[in-house]
Structure formats: structure tokens, C-alpha cells
Design an enzyme around this catalytic site. Sequence first.
Site, PDB file in Angstrom:
ATOM      1  N   SER A 561      -0.456   5.336   5.620  1.00 25.78           N
ATOM      2  CA  SER A 561      -0.380   4.072   5.132  1.00 25.78           C
ATOM      3  C   SER A 561       0.445   3.002   6.083  1.00 25.78           C
ATOM      4  O   SER A 561      -0.334   2.679   7.188  1.00 25.78           O
ATOM      5  CB  SER A 561       0.583   3.932   3.720  1.00 25.78           C
ATOM      6  OG  SER A 561       0.262   2.968   2.963  1.00 25.78           O
ATOM      7  N   ASP A 648      -9.242   4.648  -2.951  1.00 25.49           N
ATOM      8  CA  ASP A 648      -7.837   3.825  -2.569  1.00 25.49           C
ATOM      9  C   ASP A 648      -7.748   2.445  -2.707  1.00 25.49           C
ATOM     10  O   ASP A 648      -8.446   1.775  -2.126  1.00 25.49           O
ATOM     11  CB  ASP A 648      -7.348   4.343  -0.964  1.00 25.49           C
ATOM     12  CG  ASP A 648      -5.992   3.976  -0.769  1.00 25.49           C
ATOM     13  OD1 ASP A 648      -5.231   3.260  -1.506  1.00 25.49           O
ATOM     14  OD2 ASP A 648      -5.597   4.655   0.278  1.00 25.49           O
ATOM     15  N   HIS A 680      -4.894   6.511  -3.213  1.00 26.83           N
ATOM     16  CA  HIS A 680      -4.150   6.393  -1.906  1.00 26.83           C
ATOM     17  C   HIS A 680      -3.247   7.663  -1.446  1.00 26.83           C
ATOM     18  O   HIS A 680      -2.766   7.903  -0.328  1.00 26.83           O
ATOM     19  CB  HIS A 680      -2.869   5.327  -2.095  1.00 26.83           C
ATOM     20  CG  HIS A 680      -2.211   4.923  -0.944  1.00 26.83           C
ATOM     21  ND1 HIS A 680      -2.905   4.345  -0.024  1.00 26.83           N
ATOM     22  CD2 HIS A 680      -1.040   4.792  -0.776  1.00 26.83           C
ATOM     23  CE1 HIS A 680      -1.939   3.848   1.159  1.00 26.83           C
ATOM     24  NE2 HIS A 680      -0.824   4.150   0.653  1.00 26.83           N
TER      25      HIS A 680
END
Length: 709
Positions: A561, A648, A680
Site C-alpha cells: 500500500s 481494491d 485491498h
Amino acid sequence: MTRDLASTPPSAPIAPVRPTIRRHHGDEVRDDFEWLRAKEDAEVIAHLEDENAYTEARTAHLAGLRQRIFDEIKARTLETDLSVPTRQGAWWYYGRTVEGKQYGIHCRAPLSGPDDWTPPVLTPGVDVPGETVLLDGNVEADGHEFFSLGSFDVSTDGTRLLYGVDVAGDERYTLRIRDLATGETLGDVVENTSAGASFSPDGRYVVYTTVDDAWRPDTVWLHEVGTDAAADVRLFHEPDERYWVGAGFTRSEKYLVIEVGSSITTEEYLLEAAELGAGAEPRSIWPRREGVEYSGTHAVVDGEDVLYIVHNEDALDFELVRVAASDPLGAREVVLPHTPGRRLLDVSAFRDWAVVSYRRDGLSRMGILDYRTGAVDELDFPEELYTAGAAGNPEWAPPMVRLGFGSFVTPGTVYDYVVASGELLLRKRQPVLGGYEPQEYAQRREWVTASDGTRVPVSLVWKRSFGDPGDGPRPVHLYGYGSYEHSIEPGFSVARLSMLDRGVVFAVAHVRGGGELGRQWYEDGKLQHKRNTFTDFVDVARHLVDTGVTSPDRLVAEGGSAGGLLMGAVANLAPELFAGILADVPFVDALTTILDPSLPLTVIEWDEWGDPLHDAEVYAYMKSYTPYENVRAGVTYPRILATTSLNDTRVYYVEPAKWVARLREVGADALLKCEMVAGHGGVSGRYNSWHQRSFELAWLLDVLGLAAD
């Protein structure tokens, strides 16, 4: 030490070049791969499927190793197990896992009596008297490739279950209510909610939030059980796109708290639970002020309703004050003054005392706050590196507090701390099968001096039988994050043992932008200081090489991320230091995303990254480090694996897809793995997750030259 790539027959997918032009602040940028954002386009889907096929072909030789790692994880895991029961109302609540089943089973059993505070010891395979299955995730997931539970709450009287399910991975949940006496699912259905819905204390209402088109939780709703969702009442709406909204009830059940927050500013509203449905308006505790964050919790002291508030007004590392709930803007009593280096995180109030959470010297700490004296009795733990915190404490007046504890070498442990006596009662330690012995592994913290003189903490964990990391070059797996004041805690991982047992040293670079060393550590790694996050990681990697702990051909890096942005940045800054980089759901096209207010991770994220849409200086600064913008020709990149998920909503699949396409243009060996039904957090289900992690670890071991084991 790496595999001969010339023997690999498949050809990498080549994304067609279809230029679009982006213009901001007099700067013109040509983007050849922005067309990949068209998620519904059949050609885009075909390209992603081609990428998956190529990645599978390129890693086919690792199939045996992937299976061995999966088998190791499975063999170390007690597949049929039970959690430590948590008391709530007249019941003990706990979870079951069953061998062969992907998802947990939520259960409860009755207390033996009102004075029963000792959780029953549950044994796998042994029936629990009076057990009721509240929700079986395997039943709910049947027929779906993805399943995630975003809300789970039982009414105070124990008669109804509220649960929210996502079967796509886009973090939009459908709420339903179940009658626990009959097992019947009621007619209430509320679509497209955010996570974290809850019953009102009287069970008459459900409070939930919904998101706007940019996936920002912005509205709080009140649903009356037994009515159509079309009649739900809007309790609160936040129009400012910089702020997200959340809602929940205090442990005392007296108030509904609505929290509005950005990265740097918060505001909270109170509404008495007894006034729900009567048209009462939530009232602000403290009006929001730019740059001031606070969080309040309700307690009753000497018969008076009070709020304990952690805040950072003129207190960089926060202080704790007490105010009257009836007049929160009135006199403030300072309970814990601001102390530089002690970052106050949270206070959680119970009837007779509160739990205070904070960080000091790079570690999480916690203590019991005496309401009358203001003294904090800190709990002490014997390990050099650990993480500890209160968890699973729904009751208002317990004699003890439930704690979670763990470290890099100690599996997750559940304690009950008896406040009156100071006794720490071990309830359970995560079983690790196969003869795991913590003393065979070691952990320590070192300090690296960054290029600007800042001392950066680094955590190391390794298996002792391979020798100390300082004894000679070792394969090293270096992890980093460094955003949102998020701290990487010293936590245990069963999957990591498959690396440690092959001689790999696992290291965490606690770079600026995280929260390990207090608020200033975070401030020094965000906005116009963001480059410190990247240079800290590079300096740690260089230190590990220069001191002989490892060498560039034996060093791999990983981040996900915002940590994936870190991976992309260091690949551009110091490609020569790494043999391979694993970037999970990486935020690598950050400037494109942050320039578009209609996308998630945009307006609400300007406090973290800056506003390049309206500020030319921020635009230039972000453009200077965004990985996709800065892929360089004539550079030998490390091997790169980027993972992503089609659904996501936090970091769109298009970011790593574009990044990999650009890397291929300059000759980099880059792979993309896109989960076509996931979000995600990747795939759902524990066996699926183990397979996913086995794939990643096998690739890392291959890069390190350790695949042939």
C-alpha cells in the site's frame, strides 16, 4: 545467485502505448498507460489476465516450493481451534476454526452465573455445553469467491445478531439481522454500508455509515429494526471531502459518539443513546480546529458524567484531560500532561478505572489509570521488543482487562490482568505445531544513522542456528511502511518461520512517516518531508550491506500500500542495493491519483501527501518521487513482483499495472499478479491467504537463491 532468465520461454505482455496528456501548473506530462484505468474494458481485463498467465509461467518452477511453504504453514497451525471466550452480558463469545474450512465460526455459550468472570477453557474437538452458532462464515461464503465480514454485533439483550457482508472485495457491506432464538434472518436489508455498524443499547435501532462516490465514509444513518431501509433517518452528514466519519457507542452505553476526522484534524459529537429516534441533534464536544486532534471516552467519576480526552492542542505528543460531559468546553483538568517522547494514543474507560495506551522508546505501552489519583500503573513485560494492548473488553464493569501480547519470537498471547491484585493470568498462547521453540530464535533492535544524522531504529529477527547477523553476509528480507503514523509492531508470524528456517534474517526499517518514535517521527516523513521515508529505508539497506550483515545480491525488500510507494521509490533511488522488491497493492502512481478529487485516496489524503492540484510546489515535490513518474532508462532494476486486486478501492489495480508496463519499457524484470476477485487485503479465506503468502515467499526465496531447498 539468481535464475537464468534466458531459459524462460514466455514473452512478457506488452501494453499498447496510447498517450494521454495531463496538464497542471504549466507542466505537461505524457502518460502512455492511463488507458488501463478502464476497468470495464474487455481489453484491460484481457491484459490483466495475460499478466497473470505470464507471472504463472515465469514462476511455474516454484510450484513445488510454494506447496512446501503452504504445507509448512498448515503443519504449524492448529487448524481446529477456539479463541479465548469474551464475556458480554449473559454469554461467553468465542470463535471456532475447523480443519479444512476457510472461514471462522462465531459462537457463544451461557455464563454459569453473574459472578462468572473466568473464561471457560475450551478444547478443540470437545463439545461446549449450551453452545450456539451465531454465524458460520463458511455457510455465508458458500457460492462466493470472496467473503468478508465488515460488521458483527449482538444486541445488548443477546436476542439479535447484526452482520455485514462483502462478497466482491470493494468494502461495501450488506447488513442483515438474525433472530438468535429462532435462527431466522429478518427482512431488514441495508445495502452499500461501510464497516462497523452496531445496535443501539436498547436493540431498537441500528447505527451505520455509508460512503460517497469517492469511497469516503460521510454519512451516519439510523435504521429502526423491522422497517424498510428506505425510511432510515440521516443522523449526520459531513460535506467536507477532507474528512471521514465513523460512529459507535461508548462502553457505558450512554452515548453515541460520531467521530469526524482527517489526518490532522478531528471533531467528535455526542448524542445520548436514550434520545435516538426522538429527533435530537448530536452536539460537538470541541469544535474542530485545523491541526487539532482529539478523542474522548465517557466515564463516571464520583457520580458525575465526565469525558477523558486525549488531544494535541499545544501538545505535540498529546496530553490527557478530563472535562464535564455536560460542559466539555468548560474547565479542563489535566490528568496526564504532555511529555515529549511519550506519545499518548488512547484512553479506554471502564466503570472503575481506565486503560491508557501510549508509545515510548519505540514500543507500545499500556497502564491502568486511577480515576481519583490520576496515577498510571504501567504494565511491565520482560522482552526487549514486544507489542501489547487491551483487546476484547466489551463489559462496563469487569474486575479484569483482557490483553493481547506478542513479539517477533513469542506467538500471540492472551492475558487477563486483574486490576485489584496486579495478577497477570495467562489464558492462551497461539499454538505453533511442529516443535516450535522460541529460544531457537532471536530478536533485537539496532540503530542506523541516516544521511542527515537522524537515528533510525531497525528490528532484526533470525534463527540462532545460522549464527548472528553480524557474523557474515546473510540473506535479508527488509520490510518497511512509513506513512499515516502507523507503527510496525514486533508481531509473530507463522509464515515468516518458513523464511527464518531457511537462514533468512527478517528486518524492519522503522522509517520516518511511521509512529514508532512519536508524533515528530510522523511529521518528519509526510508532506514536504516525504523523501525522508525513502532515504531512511535506503540508508538502512546500505548500513546492512556496509556492516556485512548482507550484500546486494542477498537483500530483498517488501512493502504494501503506502509501503508499496516506498518500494517503488527506493527501486528508483537505489536499485543497486536490492536483488528483488515485492510491492503489495502498491501506491506507485500517487501523483495521478492525488490529482483527481473524484478518486479514493485523494481529497481526504491531501493532509498526508499535500494538495498537488492547487499547489504547484506540492505538485513538483510529488512528481519528483512518485515511482511511476520516475522510472529511469539505462538502470538495472532489481527483480520486481507487484501484487494487486481488481476490486481494491484504496489503491486501484491500475497503479501497479501502469508501473509494471513502464518498468518493462526500460528492460526491468517485473511481474504483476492481479487477484480478479479480491480487495485491498487480498484474497479471503485462510487457506487462500496461505497460498497467496506462499506464492510471495517462494518468489522472494528464488530471488535470494534459496529456492532449491
